[in-house]
Design a protein around this motif. Structure first.
Motif, PDB file in Angstrom:
ATOM      1  N   GLU A  82       5.325 -10.294  -6.210  1.00 26.75           N
ATOM      2  CA  GLU A  82       6.367  -9.296  -5.999  1.00 26.75           C
ATOM      3  C   GLU A  82       6.018  -8.080  -6.857  1.00 26.75           C
ATOM      4  O   GLU A  82       6.059  -8.156  -8.084  1.00 26.75           O
ATOM      5  N   PRO A  83       5.677  -6.938  -6.246  1.00 26.79           N
ATOM      6  CA  PRO A  83       5.254  -5.782  -7.035  1.00 26.79           C
ATOM      7  C   PRO A  83       6.279  -5.294  -8.053  1.00 26.79           C
ATOM      8  O   PRO A  83       5.918  -4.679  -9.047  1.00 26.79           O
ATOM      9  N   ASP A  84       7.565  -5.558  -7.805  1.00 29.33           N
ATOM     10  CA  ASP A  84       8.590  -5.096  -8.731  1.00 29.33           C
ATOM     11  C   ASP A  84       9.014  -6.171  -9.720  1.00 29.33           C
ATOM     12  O   ASP A  84       9.991  -5.990 -10.449  1.00 29.33           O
ATOM     13  N   GLN A  85       8.285  -7.298  -9.744  1.00 25.89           N
ATOM     14  CA  GLN A  85       8.636  -8.345 -10.692  1.00 25.89           C
ATOM     15  C   GLN A  85       8.286  -7.897 -12.111  1.00 25.89           C
ATOM     16  O   GLN A  85       7.448  -7.026 -12.328  1.00 25.89           O
ATOM     17  N   GLY A  86       8.943  -8.506 -13.094  1.00 25.86           N
ATOM     18  CA  GLY A  86       8.623  -8.216 -14.475  1.00 25.86           C
ATOM     19  C   GLY A  86       7.516  -9.117 -14.984  1.00 25.86           C
ATOM     20  O   GLY A  86       6.892  -9.863 -14.225  1.00 25.86           O
TER      21      GLY A  86
ATOM     22  N   GLU B 150     -10.101 -11.013  -9.485  1.00 32.84           N
ATOM     23  CA  GLU B 150      -9.268 -11.413 -10.614  1.00 32.84           C
ATOM     24  C   GLU B 150      -9.470 -10.524 -11.836  1.00 32.84           C
ATOM     25  O   GLU B 150      -8.528 -10.301 -12.609  1.00 32.84           O
ATOM     26  N   ASP B 151     -10.659  -9.986 -12.030  1.00 33.60           N
ATOM     27  CA  ASP B 151     -10.875  -9.109 -13.181  1.00 33.60           C
ATOM     28  C   ASP B 151     -10.489  -7.663 -12.881  1.00 33.60           C
ATOM     29  O   ASP B 151     -10.078  -6.929 -13.784  1.00 33.60           O
ATOM     30  N   THR B 152     -10.579  -7.245 -11.638  1.00 31.86           N
ATOM     31  CA  THR B 152     -10.004  -5.960 -11.240  1.00 31.86           C
ATOM     32  C   THR B 152      -8.511  -5.968 -11.557  1.00 31.86           C
ATOM     33  O   THR B 152      -7.962  -5.012 -12.126  1.00 31.86           O
ATOM     34  N   ARG B 153      -7.869  -7.052 -11.188  1.00 32.72           N
ATOM     35  CA  ARG B 153      -6.422  -7.186 -11.399  1.00 32.72           C
ATOM     36  C   ARG B 153      -6.072  -7.145 -12.885  1.00 32.72           C
ATOM     37  O   ARG B 153      -5.121  -6.467 -13.304  1.00 32.72           O
TER      38      ARG B 153
ATOM     39  N   TYR C 254       0.814  -1.209   0.000  1.00 36.37           N
ATOM     40  CA  TYR C 254       0.000   0.000   0.000  1.00 36.37           C
ATOM     41  C   TYR C 254       0.857   1.272   0.000  1.00 36.37           C
ATOM     42  O   TYR C 254       0.356   2.363   0.272  1.00 36.37           O
ATOM     43  N   ARG C 255       2.144   1.099  -0.333  1.00 38.21           N
ATOM     44  CA  ARG C 255       3.042   2.250  -0.421  1.00 38.21           C
ATOM     45  C   ARG C 255       3.688   2.384  -1.800  1.00 38.21           C
ATOM     46  O   ARG C 255       4.254   3.437  -2.086  1.00 38.21           O
ATOM     47  N   TRP C 256       3.649   1.350  -2.585  1.00 41.05           N
ATOM     48  CA  TRP C 256       4.431   1.315  -3.830  1.00 41.05           C
ATOM     49  C   TRP C 256       3.499   0.939  -4.962  1.00 41.05           C
ATOM     50  O   TRP C 256       2.908  -0.140  -4.954  1.00 41.05           O
ATOM     51  N   PHE C 257       3.358   1.815  -5.996  1.00 39.27           N
ATOM     52  CA  PHE C 257       2.210   1.731  -6.889  1.00 39.27           C
ATOM     53  C   PHE C 257       2.553   1.733  -8.381  1.00 39.27           C
ATOM     54  O   PHE C 257       1.803   2.259  -9.177  1.00 39.27           O
ATOM     55  N   ARG C 258       3.668   1.154  -8.788  1.00 39.06           N
ATOM     56  CA  ARG C 258       3.996   1.195 -10.217  1.00 39.06           C
ATOM     57  C   ARG C 258       2.874   0.607 -11.062  1.00 39.06           C
ATOM     58  O   ARG C 258       2.367   1.230 -11.985  1.00 39.06           O
TER      59      ARG C 258
ATOM     60  N   LEU D 107       0.174  -6.076  -9.754  1.00 39.37           N
ATOM     61  CA  LEU D 107       1.225  -6.967  -9.279  1.00 39.37           C
ATOM     62  C   LEU D 107       1.349  -6.964  -7.758  1.00 39.37           C
ATOM     63  O   LEU D 107       2.104  -7.769  -7.204  1.00 39.37           O
ATOM     64  N   ASN D 108       0.633  -6.069  -7.075  1.00 36.15           N
ATOM     65  CA  ASN D 108       0.676  -6.007  -5.607  1.00 36.15           C
ATOM     66  C   ASN D 108      -0.298  -7.027  -5.054  1.00 36.15           C
ATOM     67  O   ASN D 108      -1.326  -6.692  -4.463  1.00 36.15           O
TER      68      ASN D 108
END
Length: 801
Positions: free
Chosen positions: A469-473, A507-510, A455-459, A463-464
């Protein structure tokens, strides 16, 4: 009853859904193609529980759900429909309070109670300055103020106890005479202000939830008592599988699973089917020694999701994130900062208990501060949830992972080598301190990553996700093929999930948010324009630019495909943002809510959603997003239904699911609409019935050919076309039957599903097979290979038998 494994359907009990409600859904689930109902916990929980993970007595089937009679009716109906039951159980913790007989006996009788063996209590630790007592941080104010206010009352019914609002604290025998202060002094417990819990607690709990106490299920007598009703149901054939919640909280997971597998074999001749709720780190697998059948599917969720991320677009989104003051290169730093905060705030009591035990073990007079600093750095640099060294030795993998954490910690904290040498000696099997360390690293990672850093990192917040891993490719077809090949050989009966009751987004939001990687250039322009249009609604720089970017992505995810549901967007989004920002613990938190900040954030949302020009831009862009995301939804669903493993459908997600984290993802189902499964492929895809149609047709094929999908091999297939990486295809084979799954993960849209020229290349052994399209019923043009243009759907299943 042994039921072939076709698919599970996860149903959340409570909040208006009991055993009879589940029974009423069975005809629909059979028609959909489900083989196993997958239920949340059924044993007696705290009154009014919304989830059941706060069980207070695992010996009793919850009367609020229908009790033994209701469960009996459901069991009979499942058997009549030829279905099985996968049941979620919670061995790690119990809900405490007046309804828990074990906890009440503990409070009454103290360390001499038989119930003392149930809970993980440090009787030697000082509980608010009083050693030998259990700290109970449940007061709304400091104890002296509560006493002065007259809120505490000694009662004799149903037993001598101290009443505080809804709480009832049993009194030790013969201690109810004298002044209130004298009575309190004689108890085995000490009352305290709730804010003391995170810093002073002297017993293990579930994460930082003081209402859930850790259970010592490693004790044979405790296992026997807490599992006897469960094992009775298993012996009666009313349960076909078990999902074990939060295995990383257990002192000895291997010992627990060995005991459970033994009891399974003694209770029934059914094939063992034990699944574990476990978040795996990068390149991590379950320990080889565990007698289990796989996980509940978080790693599968994220692997399949990654296929639908465009790698080029994802790189472009780094620039967009920077434009909103985000730091696309800094997630690791964000996570480290979150871990440090969690260890000094939410889990301070647990951390301090570990340090106290270490200080008692040391003989080198190392200062407490140096030990604290070293332990903190080791935990921060440990990239997994835990090791499993409770027995005599580490696995080589666990040893390497812990050694790596030590190396990084020593680089980050130049210190006397004696400090880290001491820690290394203490954190080796069979050291008693290792267990406490292992039971701390899991909660530290979970609270820091899932409940803070996410909830702090939003690229790209698609992926969150739990287990991700939010920074995964992006995940390449080659990498996903390798993952699924491993699943076929190692975990053929593990779950394949795309949504659970714990996921951060439906799953569809994502997938709608993932679509931004496919539209990166256009999204960059839109997001910057949205920021310009809504700048006037920011109050005192609230929200920050990166938070506004988070809000914009969330709106893309939940904006309704049709007109229906728009009126409910504002309250859903405002409630979600309050939760998200409190979890972030930056501007506000659950412990110290910042009402001014939260009010400004809510005002920003309301003003945005009342701005006609902004809504026109939002609506126009979502019309571009929707057909792309819908096509990817069909593709993701088909992979889940046909790849190695058992597909799991979370309640209501058989149609488009644009929910957010709980309680949003537990809203009541529109059963009247759900039960209307289309007989033919719907022309209009907007209501999500096309997804439901695909599920029903695919599960029908699985039911006709169960061994093909449960035992069949897995072979990656190549697609010859000018953009081969836009397609993902694989072959399942068993004896004389075969199936081909083809998905277009990039370049697909339900507004135009035509395929480019090309062919699916098949092994020569399949030259003479006659393929049929079991979902869309298209004519399949084939010679040695399959003509791509003859298929024309973003997700296609071909079968030959």
């Amino acid at each position: 009853m042994s039921v072939p494994l076709i698919a599970t359907y996860r149903l959340q009990l409570r909040e208006g859904v009991g055993f009879d409600d589940a029974r009423a859904m069975l005809p629909y689930l059979v028609k959909l193609g489900i083989s196993h109902l997958y239920l949340s916990p059924i044993f007696k929980a705290r009154s009014g529980s919304t989830h059941g993970y706060d069980c207070v007595d695992p010996r009793v089937i919850d009367p609020e759900l229908g009790g033994e009679e209701g469960f009996g009716r459901l069991s009979t109906a499942l058997a009549d429909h030829g279905m099985g039951l996968l049941l979620d159980i919670v061995p790690n913790h119990l809900g405490i309070g007046r309804e828990n007989p074990f906890w009440q006996a503990l409070l009454r009788d103290g360390p001499e109670s038989e119930a003392a063996a149930y809970f993980d209590i440090d009787w030697h630790a000082e509980a608010g300055g009083v050693p030998g007592k259990i700290l109970l941080p449940f007061l709304g104010r400091p104890l002296t103020e509560v006493i002065e206010s007259g809120e505490l009352e000694i009662v004799g019914d149903p037993y001598p106890a101290l009443r505080y609002h809804e709480h009832l604290f049993p009194l030790a025998a013969g201690t109810d005479e004298g002044s209130l202060e004298e009575v309190l002094e004689r108890q085995h417990w000490r009352l305290a202000w709730w804010r003391c819990g995170n810093s002073m607690l002297n017993w293990r709990r579930f994460f930082d939830i003081t209402e859930l106490a850790g259970v010592r299920v490693e004790n044979d007598a405790v296992f026997d008592e807490t599992h006897k009703t469960l094992l009775q149901l298993l012996s009666e054939g009313r349960i076909q599988g078990l999902r074990i919640d939060h295995v990383d909280g257990l002192a000895d997971p291997l010992g627990y699973f060995e005991r459970l597998a033994h009891e399974w074999a003694a209770a029934t001749k059914q094939p063992r089917w034990i699944l574990v709720e476990k978040i795996l780190g990068e390149d991590e697998d379950l320990p080889d020694s565990w007698p289990v059948d796989g996980t509940t599917g978080y790693e599968a969720l994220n692997a399949i999701l990654g296929l639908f991320i465009d790698p080029v677009g994802l790189n472009r989104l780094d620039q967009t994130y920077r434009a909103f003051n985000g730091d696309p290169d800094g997630f690791r730093k964000t996570l480290e900062a979150a871990k440090r905060q969690i260890l000094t705030e939410s889990l301070k009591a647990e951390f301090d208990r570990l340090i106290r035990r270490m200080l008692k073990q040391q003989d080198a007079d190392i200062p407490k501060g140096e030990i604290e600093a070293a332990v903190t750095e080791v935990i921060i640099h440990f990239d997994y949830y835990r090791t499993y060294g409770a027995r005599d030795r580490f696995s080589e993998v666990d040893r390497q992972r812990l050694d790596r954490a030590f190396g990084e910690a020593m680089n980050a904290l130049p210190s006397d080598p004696a400090v880290f040498d001491f820690l290394k000696r203490q954190l080796q099997p069979p050291s008693p301190l290792l267990q406490a360390f292992e039971q701390l690293t899991g909660p530290a990672m979970a609270k820091a990553m899932e409940d803070t850093a996410f909830y702090r990192w939003f690229r790209l917040v698609a992926l969150n996700e739990v287990g991700g891993e939010p920074d995964q490719g992006a995940v390449s077809p080659r990498k996903l093929h390798a993952f699924l090949t491993h699943r076929a050989s190692r975990w053929p009966h593990a779950l394949i999930a795309t949504a659970t009751h714990d996921t951060k987004r439906g799953e569809d939001t994502r997938l709608r948010i993932a679509t931004l990687s496919h539209l990166a250039e256009q999204w960059d322009r839109e997001a910057r324009e949205w920021a310009r249009m809504t700048e006037r609604y920011r109050t005192d720089c609230i929200p920050k630019p990166e938070t506004a970017y988070f809000i914009f992505q969330t709106l893309i995810g939940i904006w309704p495909i049709g007109d229906e549901g728009r009126a409910g967007i504002e309250p859903r989004l405002c409630a979600y943002l309050q939760k998200a920002m409190r979890e972030a613990k930056s501007e506000t938190s659950w412990l110290a809510p910042n009402e001014r900040y939260e009010a400004a954030l809510e005002a920003f949302v309301k003003q945005c959603l009342e701005d006609g020009a902004f809504l026109d831009r939002l609506e126009a862009f979502c019309k571009i997003v929707s057909p792309v995301a819908a096509a990817m939804s069909l593709g993701q669903t088909l992979i889940k239904l046909t790849c190695p493993g058992l597909p799991d459908i979370y309640r209501g997600t058989e149609r488009f699911d644009q929910s957010l984290v709980d309680p949003d993802n537990r809203r009541s189902l529109d059963l009247e609409t759900l039960v209307q499964i289309p007989e033919n492929a719907p022309i209009d895809w907007h209501d999500g019935s096309l997804k439901q149609f695909l599920i029903a047709r695919t599960l029908a094929a699985r039911r006709i050919l169960p061994e093909l999908f449960s035992k069949g091999g897995y072979t990656p297939l190549m697609v010859d076309t000018h953009r081969p990486d836009d397609f993902f295809a694989f072959l399942r084979e068993h004896e004389n039957t075969a199936a081909i799954t083809l998905v277009r993960q990039r370049g697909a849209t339900l507004d135009d599903s035509t395929f480019p020229a090309g062919r699916i290349r098949l092994p020569k052994r399949l030259d003479r097979k006659q393929w049929r399209d079991v979902i869309w019923q298209h004519e399949v043009e084939t010679s040695a290979d399959i003509n791509l243009e003859s298929l024309g759907a973003p997700a296609t299943l071909l079968v030959a038998d």
